[in-house]
Design a protein around this motif. Structure first.
Motif, PDB file in Angstrom:
ATOM      1  N   UNK A 206       0.829  -1.281   0.007  1.00 40.63           N
ATOM      2  CA  UNK A 206      -0.122  -0.133  -0.152  1.00 40.63           C
ATOM      3  C   UNK A 206       0.832   1.176  -0.115  1.00 40.63           C
ATOM      4  N   UNK A 207       0.689   2.111  -0.891  1.00 43.46           N
ATOM      5  CA  UNK A 207       1.523   3.338  -1.023  1.00 43.46           C
ATOM      6  C   UNK A 207       1.194   4.282   0.168  1.00 43.46           C
ATOM      7  N   UNK A 208       2.275   4.598   1.015  1.00 40.60           N
ATOM      8  CA  UNK A 208       2.248   5.529   1.948  1.00 40.60           C
ATOM      9  C   UNK A 208       2.635   7.036   1.567  1.00 40.60           C
ATOM     10  N   UNK A 209       3.911   7.029   0.624  1.00 38.34           N
ATOM     11  CA  UNK A 209       4.314   8.257   0.417  1.00 38.34           C
ATOM     12  C   UNK A 209       5.172   8.411  -0.635  1.00 38.34           C
ATOM     13  N   UNK A 210       5.078   9.652  -1.447  1.00 37.73           N
ATOM     14  CA  UNK A 210       6.257   9.568  -2.519  1.00 37.73           C
ATOM     15  C   UNK A 210       6.816  11.038  -2.241  1.00 37.73           C
ATOM     16  N   UNK A 211       8.168  11.078  -2.219  1.00 39.63           N
ATOM     17  CA  UNK A 211       8.772  12.337  -1.928  1.00 39.63           C
ATOM     18  C   UNK A 211       9.955  12.521  -2.914  1.00 39.63           C
ATOM     19  N   UNK A 212       9.934  13.862  -3.568  1.00 34.66           N
ATOM     20  CA  UNK A 212      11.088  14.265  -4.390  1.00 34.66           C
ATOM     21  C   UNK A 212      12.059  14.961  -3.538  1.00 34.66           C
ATOM     22  N   UNK A 213      13.234  14.374  -3.658  1.00 42.40           N
ATOM     23  CA  UNK A 213      14.429  14.684  -2.668  1.00 42.40           C
ATOM     24  C   UNK A 213      15.360  15.520  -3.926  1.00 42.40           C
ATOM     25  N   UNK A 214      16.557  16.043  -3.194  1.00 46.70           N
ATOM     26  CA  UNK A 214      17.571  16.718  -4.205  1.00 46.70           C
ATOM     27  C   UNK A 214      17.920  15.672  -5.028  1.00 46.70           C
ATOM     28  N   UNK A 215      18.756  16.237  -5.937  1.00 53.87           N
ATOM     29  CA  UNK A 215      19.443  15.457  -7.099  1.00 53.87           C
ATOM     30  C   UNK A 215      18.357  14.602  -7.904  1.00 53.87           C
ATOM     31  N   UNK A 216      17.289  14.996  -7.864  1.00 49.12           N
ATOM     32  CA  UNK A 216      16.126  14.142  -8.752  1.00 49.12           C
ATOM     33  C   UNK A 216      16.013  12.697  -8.152  1.00 49.12           C
ATOM     34  N   UNK A 217      16.346  12.520  -6.801  1.00 54.06           N
ATOM     35  CA  UNK A 217      16.029  11.418  -6.368  1.00 54.06           C
ATOM     36  C   UNK A 217      14.666  11.197  -5.772  1.00 54.06           C
TER      37      UNK A 217
END
Length: 226
Positions: A206-217
C-alpha cells in the motif's frame, strides 16, 4: 517489532551501485536510513564483509579448545544500536565488536565452526543461531525482540536479504530510493531477490508516500497489505 526494508535502486530496479558515479547517492541513503531511528540495522554477509574490511573467513584458528555449545551469546544487551549480520557459515572476520558505532550481532547456523564462535567471544561480539544449517528469519526476529528488546529493525540489504524478509512476510514497510539513472545490466541483481525454490507469492503493498528529494532522487514508501 516493526521492520523496514530500505533499499537504493536504479529506475530499472538494480541495486549494485558500482559504475553509477553519483556522489550524492550514499549520503542520501544514509541520511534517509537514519531518519527511521531504528534500534538495529541488518545486512547480509557480502555487505558486512565490506564493512568489516576483512577477507573471507579471516579470523584466528585454534581458539576453541573444545566444542562450544550452540546457544545464543549476548555480550551486550544495552547497546544504543545493534548491527545484525546474516552470516550462516561464519565468514565475516570482524576485528572488534563494533560496526559503524553499532554492537555486532552475528546470525549463524549451528553448523558454524567452533573457532568462529570462540573468535566472536574473544572480541566481545554477540551471536545467535537461526537454525541448524540455514537461517529461519522468523526465529531470528523473535530472538532479537525477546533478548535485546529491539522494537524497530531496518533491513539494508543486499537484495537477497531484503527479498527474503519480504518473501517471509516480515517487512512491515518497503522503502526505496529511486536514483535518477537506468542501469541496464542484466547481470546485476534487483533490490529484492528470491530464489525460485523459496519464492512463495507476490508481496502486495500500500503506497504511503512519495517524496522528491535533492538531485532528482524519489523516495517511495509502502506498507504491507494485511
Amino acid at each position: 517489532m516493526y521492520i523496514v526494508c530500505h533499499m537504493m535502486s536504479s529506475v530499472d530496479g538494480r541495486s549494485l551501485t558500482d559504475g553509477w558515479h553519483l556522489d550524492f547517492a550514499s549520503p542520501c541513503y544514509e541520511e534517509t536510513a537514519a531518519s527511521f531511528n531504528a534500534d538495529a540495522w541488518l545486512c547480509g554477509r557480502v555487505t558486512m564483509q565490506e564493512i568489516s574490511h576483512a577477507k573471507d573467513r579471516e579470523y584466528p584458528r585454534g581458539l576453541a579448545k573444545s566444542p562450544l555449545p550452540r546457544t545464543d551469546h549476548f555480550a551486550k544487551r544495552d547497546a544504543s544500536q545493534y548491527a545484525v549480520s546474516i552470516d550462516p557459515k561464519g565468514r565475516v572476520g570482524w576485528k572488534t565488536d563494533t560496526a559503524l558505532d553499532s554492537h555486532i550481532v552475528e546470525v549463524l547456523a549451528e553448523s558454524v565452526e567452533d573457532d568462529y564462535l570462540a573468535h566472536l567471544q574473544s572480541i566481545g561480539a554477540s551471536y545467535l543461531f537461526g537454525g541448524k544449517d540455514d537461517v529461519d528469519l522468523h526465529r531470528v526476529v523473535e530472538t532479537l525482540g525477546r533478548e535485546l528488546k529491539i522494537d524497530k529493525l531496518i533491513v539494508e540489504g543486499g537484495g537477497h536479504v531484503s527479498g527474503a524478509f519480504v518473501n517471509a512476510q516480515l517487512a512491515d514497510e518497503v522503502s526505496v530510493l529511486l536514483m535518477p539513472l537506468v542501469d541496464g545490466r542484466d547481470a546485476h541483481p534487483s533490490s529484492f531477490e528470491v530464489a525460485m525454490d523459496k519464492w512463495q507469492k507476490p508481496s502486495y503493498l500500500k503506497l504511503e508516500s512519495v517524496e522528491k528529494l535533492d538531485n532528482d532522487v524519489v523516495w517511495v514508501r509502502y506498507t504491507r497489505k494485511k
